[in-house]
Design a protein around this motif. Structure first.
Motif, short mmCIF file in Angstrom:
data_model
loop_
_atom_site.label_atom_id
_atom_site.label_comp_id
_atom_site.label_asym_id
_atom_site.label_seq_id
_atom_site.Cartn_x
_atom_site.Cartn_y
_atom_site.Cartn_z
N VAL A 1 0.84 -1.20 0.00
CA VAL A 1 0.00 0.00 0.00
C VAL A 1 0.87 1.25 0.00
N LEU A 2 1.91 1.25 0.81
CA LEU A 2 2.82 2.40 0.87
C LEU A 2 3.52 2.61 -0.47
N GLU A 3 3.96 1.54 -1.10
CA GLU A 3 4.64 1.66 -2.39
C GLU A 3 3.69 2.23 -3.45
N ALA A 4 2.43 1.80 -3.43
CA ALA A 4 1.45 2.33 -4.38
C ALA A 4 1.24 3.83 -4.14
N LYS A 5 1.16 4.19 -2.87
CA LYS A 5 0.99 5.61 -2.53
C LYS A 5 2.18 6.44 -3.01
N ASN A 6 3.38 5.92 -2.81
CA ASN A 6 4.58 6.64 -3.24
C ASN A 6 4.64 6.79 -4.75
N THR A 7 4.22 5.75 -5.47
CA THR A 7 4.20 5.82 -6.93
C THR A 7 3.25 6.89 -7.44
N ILE A 8 2.04 6.90 -6.90
CA ILE A 8 1.05 7.89 -7.34
C ILE A 8 1.48 9.30 -6.94
N GLU A 9 2.07 9.43 -5.77
CA GLU A 9 2.55 10.75 -5.35
C GLU A 9 3.63 11.27 -6.30
N LYS A 10 4.53 10.38 -6.71
CA LYS A 10 5.61 10.77 -7.61
C LYS A 10 5.06 11.16 -8.98
N GLU A 11 4.05 10.43 -9.45
CA GLU A 11 3.54 10.67 -10.80
C GLU A 11 2.48 11.76 -10.88
N GLN A 12 1.66 11.88 -9.83
CA GLN A 12 0.53 12.82 -9.88
C GLN A 12 0.63 13.96 -8.87
N GLY A 13 1.29 13.69 -7.77
CA GLY A 13 1.39 14.70 -6.72
C GLY A 13 0.19 14.73 -5.79
N LYS A 14 -0.89 14.11 -6.23
CA LYS A 14 -2.12 14.07 -5.45
C LYS A 14 -2.98 12.93 -5.97
N LEU A 15 -4.10 12.71 -5.29
CA LEU A 15 -5.11 11.76 -5.76
C LEU A 15 -6.47 12.40 -5.54
N ASP A 16 -7.32 12.36 -6.56
CA ASP A 16 -8.63 13.00 -6.45
C ASP A 16 -9.71 12.06 -5.92
N ILE A 17 -9.65 10.79 -6.33
CA ILE A 17 -10.71 9.86 -5.97
C ILE A 17 -10.11 8.51 -5.57
N LEU A 18 -10.60 7.97 -4.48
CA LEU A 18 -10.22 6.63 -4.05
C LEU A 18 -11.48 5.77 -4.01
N ILE A 19 -11.45 4.69 -4.77
CA ILE A 19 -12.56 3.73 -4.75
C ILE A 19 -12.04 2.43 -4.14
N ASN A 20 -12.43 2.18 -2.89
CA ASN A 20 -12.03 0.97 -2.19
C ASN A 20 -12.95 -0.18 -2.62
#
Length: 244
Positions: free
Chosen positions: A66-85
């Motif tokens: 989960v942390l690695e996924a978060k780090n990847t998206i942060e690096k590529e997008q800088g943010k996340l608009d929507i999370l669908i669990n």
């Protein structure tokens, strides 16, 4: 371009939701426990004209993943608009309350309940950077305690000691989270309805397309949209609001 992460999106309702959101112009992170499987799905989607979709490895039961996924998206997008669990498991079935092994119930909760909390808490930092952050937790009609107490409900006899209770717990967590974030987030639980999927051996009457459309309808709301609500595709009322 808004970004969305969908967990458990390499097949079924999650995959259809990814496809429909891609068509609406969002950048979709297609979450998959197996990166290889996720990439294969995205390759096929690209070949069929779907764009702005990227496979990302995320196992909701694994904190490092989960942390690695978060780090990847942060690096590529800088943010996340929507999370669908969306990731979830049924577990062994049937699940009588009197003798379903505790270990089996714990396994279900680890994905359906604790997994959602793990992903949500990890991604809150990125979601707070969005101008209009949204969290949609995918639940089930079997999570409604009100309906489960009504002998006239059409699914009254379907009791599951692990699956339904894990989703009821998810609903309760969502209420608490929505209240805490009510000034800036829209946080809801969405039941796509009893849908014909591999999950239930294609026994449901609903279609995957309808389920995904319903999820998106109650996810892509504007800044004045509802929060802290339980929407169900099996509710005949036009509002789609289910009793808790």
């Amino acid at each position: 371009m808004k970004s969305v992460l969908i967990t458990g999106a390499n097949r079924s309702i999650g995959l259809e939701t990814a496809k429909q959101l891609s068509e609406k112009g969002l950048f979709v992170y297609l979450g998959s426990r197996s990166l290889e499987n996720g990439k294969a799905v995205v390759k096929e989607l690209n070949e069929n004209g779907f764009q702005n979709i990227k496979a990302i490895q995320i196992d909701v039961t694994n904190p490092d993943s989960v942390l690695e996924a978060k780090n990847t998206i942060e690096k590529e997008q800088g943010k996340l608009d929507i999370l669908i669990n969306n990731a979830g498991i049924l577990g062994v079935n049937p699940q009588p309350a009197s003798d379903t092994a505790i270990e089996n119930i714990q396994e279900i909760f680890e994905t359906n309940f604790f997994g959602v909390i793990r992903v949500t808490q990890q991604f809150l930092e990125l979601l707070k950077k969005s101008d209009s952050p949204i969290i949609s937790n995918i639940t089930s009609g079997l999570a409604s305690l009100t309906l489960h107490s009504d002998p006239d409900w059409k699914y009254y006899a379907v009791k599951t000691a692990g699956y339904g209770t894990s989703k009821a717990a998810l609903n309760a967590y969502t209420i608490a989270l929505a209240h805490e974030l009510k000034d800036t987030f829209r946080v809801n639980v969405i039941d796509p309805g009893y849908t014909a999927t591999d999950f239930n051996h294609h026994s449901g009457p609903g279609t995957i397309a309808s389920a995904a459309t319903f999820i998106i309808k109650h996810t892509l709301t504007d800044e004045n949209g509802p929060t802290g609500k339980f929407f169900s595709n099996d509710i005949e009322d036009e509002s789609g609001i289910s009793p808790w």
